[in-house]
Design a protein around this motif. Structure first.
Motif, PDB file in Angstrom:
ATOM      1  N   LEU A 211       0.826  -1.207   0.000  1.00  0.00           N
ATOM      2  CA  LEU A 211       0.000   0.000   0.000  1.00  0.00           C
ATOM      3  C   LEU A 211       0.863   1.260   0.000  1.00  0.00           C
ATOM      4  N   ILE A 212       1.896   1.265   0.835  1.00  0.00           N
ATOM      5  CA  ILE A 212       2.769   2.441   0.937  1.00  0.00           C
ATOM      6  C   ILE A 212       3.496   2.681  -0.381  1.00  0.00           C
ATOM      7  N   ARG A 213       3.972   1.615  -1.000  1.00  0.00           N
ATOM      8  CA  ARG A 213       4.643   1.747  -2.291  1.00  0.00           C
ATOM      9  C   ARG A 213       3.692   2.292  -3.358  1.00  0.00           C
ATOM     10  N   GLU A 214       2.497   1.709  -3.412  1.00  0.00           N
ATOM     11  CA  GLU A 214       1.566   2.072  -4.475  1.00  0.00           C
ATOM     12  C   GLU A 214       0.966   3.458  -4.276  1.00  0.00           C
ATOM     13  N   ALA A 215       0.606   3.793  -3.049  1.00  0.00           N
ATOM     14  CA  ALA A 215      -0.102   5.048  -2.800  1.00  0.00           C
ATOM     15  C   ALA A 215       0.837   6.238  -2.668  1.00  0.00           C
ATOM     16  N   ALA A 216       1.996   6.039  -2.029  1.00  0.00           N
ATOM     17  CA  ALA A 216       2.887   7.163  -1.742  1.00  0.00           C
ATOM     18  C   ALA A 216       4.233   7.082  -2.440  1.00  0.00           C
ATOM     19  N   ARG A 217       4.497   5.964  -3.126  1.00  0.00           N
ATOM     20  CA  ARG A 217       5.755   5.766  -3.861  1.00  0.00           C
ATOM     21  C   ARG A 217       6.976   5.888  -2.958  1.00  0.00           C
ATOM     22  N   ILE A 218       6.812   5.423  -1.718  1.00  0.00           N
ATOM     23  CA  ILE A 218       7.928   5.354  -0.784  1.00  0.00           C
ATOM     24  C   ILE A 218       8.405   3.907  -0.738  1.00  0.00           C
ATOM     25  N   PRO A 219       9.695   3.652  -0.915  1.00  0.00           N
ATOM     26  CA  PRO A 219      10.174   2.276  -0.823  1.00  0.00           C
ATOM     27  C   PRO A 219       9.793   1.659   0.523  1.00  0.00           C
ATOM     28  N   ALA A 220       9.180   0.492   0.476  1.00  0.00           N
ATOM     29  CA  ALA A 220       8.719  -0.176   1.692  1.00  0.00           C
ATOM     30  C   ALA A 220       8.889  -1.681   1.526  1.00  0.00           C
ATOM     31  N   SER A 221       9.240  -2.353   2.619  1.00  0.00           N
ATOM     32  CA  SER A 221       9.468  -3.798   2.585  1.00  0.00           C
ATOM     33  C   SER A 221       8.874  -4.436   3.824  1.00  0.00           C
ATOM     34  N   ALA A 222       8.598  -5.743   3.732  1.00  0.00           N
ATOM     35  CA  ALA A 222       8.015  -6.490   4.844  1.00  0.00           C
ATOM     36  C   ALA A 222       9.021  -7.491   5.391  1.00  0.00           C
ATOM     37  N   TYR A 223       9.030  -7.640   6.723  1.00  0.00           N
ATOM     38  CA  TYR A 223       9.948  -8.567   7.382  1.00  0.00           C
ATOM     39  C   TYR A 223       9.250  -9.297   8.521  1.00  0.00           C
ATOM     40  N   ASP A 224       9.641 -10.557   8.716  1.00  0.00           N
ATOM     41  CA  ASP A 224       9.238 -11.299   9.894  1.00  0.00           C
ATOM     42  C   ASP A 224       9.917 -10.677  11.119  1.00  0.00           C
ATOM     43  N   THR A 225       9.195 -10.619  12.228  1.00  0.00           N
ATOM     44  CA  THR A 225       9.699  -9.938  13.423  1.00  0.00           C
ATOM     45  C   THR A 225      11.086 -10.407  13.829  1.00  0.00           C
ATOM     46  N   ARG A 226      11.262 -11.692  14.017  1.00  0.00           N
ATOM     47  CA  ARG A 226      12.556 -12.194  14.494  1.00  0.00           C
ATOM     48  C   ARG A 226      13.654 -12.024  13.452  1.00  0.00           C
ATOM     49  N   HIS A 227      13.306 -12.186  12.187  1.00  0.00           N
ATOM     50  CA  HIS A 227      14.289 -11.958  11.139  1.00  0.00           C
ATOM     51  C   HIS A 227      14.741 -10.502  11.149  1.00  0.00           C
ATOM     52  N   TYR A 228      13.822  -9.608  11.448  1.00  0.00           N
ATOM     53  CA  TYR A 228      14.142  -8.177  11.428  1.00  0.00           C
ATOM     54  C   TYR A 228      15.217  -7.829  12.451  1.00  0.00           C
ATOM     55  N   LEU A 229      15.254  -8.572  13.548  1.00  0.00           N
ATOM     56  CA  LEU A 229      16.233  -8.306  14.601  1.00  0.00           C
ATOM     57  C   LEU A 229      17.635  -8.765  14.223  1.00  0.00           C
ATOM     58  N   HIS A 230      17.748  -9.534  13.150  1.00  0.00           N
ATOM     59  CA  HIS A 230      19.032 -10.128  12.763  1.00  0.00           C
ATOM     60  C   HIS A 230      19.684  -9.380  11.598  1.00  0.00           C
ATOM     61  N   GLY A 231      19.484  -8.073  11.516  1.00  0.00           N
ATOM     62  CA  GLY A 231      20.181  -7.313  10.487  1.00  0.00           C
ATOM     63  C   GLY A 231      19.380  -6.250   9.771  1.00  0.00           C
ATOM     64  N   PRO A 232      18.170  -6.547   9.273  1.00  0.00           N
ATOM     65  CA  PRO A 232      17.445  -5.545   8.502  1.00  0.00           C
ATOM     66  C   PRO A 232      17.211  -4.226   9.242  1.00  0.00           C
ATOM     67  N   LEU A 233      17.050  -4.262  10.563  1.00  0.00           N
ATOM     68  CA  LEU A 233      16.831  -3.049  11.347  1.00  0.00           C
ATOM     69  C   LEU A 233      18.006  -2.081  11.263  1.00  0.00           C
ATOM     70  N   GLU A 234      19.184  -2.604  10.931  1.00  0.00           N
ATOM     71  CA  GLU A 234      20.413  -1.818  10.995  1.00  0.00           C
ATOM     72  C   GLU A 234      20.389  -0.566  10.126  1.00  0.00           C
ATOM     73  N   SER A 235      19.646  -0.552   9.033  1.00  0.00           N
ATOM     74  CA  SER A 235      19.665   0.597   8.127  1.00  0.00           C
ATOM     75  C   SER A 235      18.666   1.688   8.507  1.00  0.00           C
ATOM     76  N   MET A 236      17.892   1.470   9.564  1.00  0.00           N
ATOM     77  CA  MET A 236      16.861   2.441   9.919  1.00  0.00           C
ATOM     78  C   MET A 236      17.423   3.532  10.821  1.00  0.00           C
ATOM     79  N   ASP A 237      16.904   4.760  10.613  1.00  0.00           N
ATOM     80  CA  ASP A 237      17.370   5.903  11.396  1.00  0.00           C
ATOM     81  C   ASP A 237      16.301   6.989  11.361  1.00  0.00           C
ATOM     82  N   GLY A 238      16.674   8.215  11.669  1.00  0.00           N
ATOM     83  CA  GLY A 238      15.712   9.297  11.744  1.00  0.00           C
ATOM     84  C   GLY A 238      15.102   9.710  10.428  1.00  0.00           C
ATOM     85  N   THR A 239      15.605   9.179   9.323  1.00  0.00           N
ATOM     86  CA  THR A 239      15.043   9.530   8.011  1.00  0.00           C
ATOM     87  C   THR A 239      14.085   8.463   7.495  1.00  0.00           C
ATOM     88  N   THR A 240      13.902   7.400   8.272  1.00  0.00           N
ATOM     89  CA  THR A 240      13.066   6.277   7.840  1.00  0.00           C
ATOM     90  C   THR A 240      11.890   6.110   8.814  1.00  0.00           C
TER      91      THR A 240
END
Length: 330
Positions: A211-240
């Motif tokens: 929905l976010i990609r289609e409606a607002a054209r903001i890059p968005a991705s989905a992650y399983d909760t536990r998988h997210y703790l093993h690396g994907p969270l690392e790129s998030m900051d005050g601009t995300t």
């Protein structure tokens, strides 16, 4: 119709689909679908719905999995029963998956009983959601509702949650709308937004990211909760930004994301969690059925995506990229 207007009319669309599905299911024998391995497939938002459906069947102790239609294109008999989700019943990949698995018992859920997917299936359940827009709102939630009712019939479960869903949806939309101005201020001009959930809620996270990609054209991705703790969270900051669905480890994750200066939306049934400086909480009524929960959980993200679309001056904008090989010709 506009995207916002279709979001707003979901209580009516859900009530109409509930009535239509109830009538059809009363005369439908779904016992033949209850086979050793059950696959649920779709493309785009329909695959997100498939993940939600698989989560509920797994809770009912069925070996059920969301499976990508392209993985069945070679006809390798990967499942014993197959449920195909496609709002109009014309998605090429889903139709091909059903055509390639004649040995499996196949159920199609679409809004057109004469569609290619319906013709490629042994059983068909027709939606009655009326009009939809892009991104999909009534088509997605009506598909979840019909699938949930079908699975209850198939497993012999009690029908309790779904009759109340239309009214709960009305209340949920009203309650969530109160938080939208705040979310717009916090999430406007994010460079990326992650969506996170576990089990059936991973499907909701996937649907929200689309929905976010289609409606607002903001890059968005989905992650399983536990998988997210093993690396994907690392790129998030005050601009995300991060959108989280759940009641367990997800609550601590929401607080951790806020601490790194990243705006976060938490959709949860835990009413004890409160807003923070960067944390916005939307509380959802608890449902015993995970598909019913998935219907209520996606409503706030639909409004959220519309808010971000408006903020980006993309209100009801048309898709830029239309492929000519994704639908079976009418």
């Amino acid at each position: 119709m506009s995207y916002r207007s279709t979001i707003a009319r979901q209580p009516e669309a859900l009530a109409d689909t509930y009535a239509a599905a109830s009538e059809q299911l009363a005369g439908m024998d779904l016992a033949s679908l209850d086979r050793p391995v059950i696959g649920i497939t779709g493309i785009g938002a329909s695959f997100a719905a498939a993940v939600v459906g698989a989560g509920e069947l797994q809770a009912q102790r069925r070996r059920a999995f969301a499976i990508r239609a392209c993985d069945m294109a070679e006809g390798r008999n990967l499942v014993d029963a197959l449920v195909g989700l496609s709002h109009r019943g014309r998605s090429v990949e889903t139709v091909l998956a059903h055509e390639k698995l004649p040995s499996a018992k196949r159920l199609a859920i679409t809004n057109d009983p004469a569609s290619p997917l319906a013709r490629a299936s042994d059983l068909h359940l027709t939606l009655n959601n009326g009009s939809d827009a892009t991104p999909s709102s009534t088509g997605y939630t009506a598909t979840l509702l019909a699938m949930g009712m079908a699975f209850e019939k198939m497993t012999g479960g009690a029908r309790g949650d779904f009759a109340s869903i239309p009214e709960l949806a009305r209340e949920m939309l009203a309650n969530a709308s109160v938080k939208m101005k705040r979310l717009r201020e916090l999430f406007h001009q994010r460079r990326a937004i992650d969506c996170v959930g576990a089990g059936a809620s991973l499907g909701t996270a996937d649907g929200a990211s689309l929905l976010i990609r289609e409606a607002a054209r903001i890059p968005a991705s989905a992650y399983d909760t536990r998988h997210y703790l093993h690396g994907p969270l690392e790129s998030m900051d005050g601009t995300t930004g991060v959108v989280i669905f759940g009641d367990g480890r997800e609550i601590e994750l929401a607080h951790q994301v806020e601490k790194i200066g990243c705006p976060v939306l938490l959709v949860t049934t835990d009413a004890s969690v409160k807003d923070g400086d960067l944390l916005t909480v939307i509380t959802v009524p608890k449902q015993s059925n995970q598909i019913a929960q998935g219907i209520l959980n996606i409503l706030a993200p639909q409004l959220f995506a519309a808010e971000l679309s408006d903020a980006a001056n993309l209100t009801d904008t048309k898709f830029r990229y239309r492929m000519n090989d994704t639908k079976v010709p009418a």
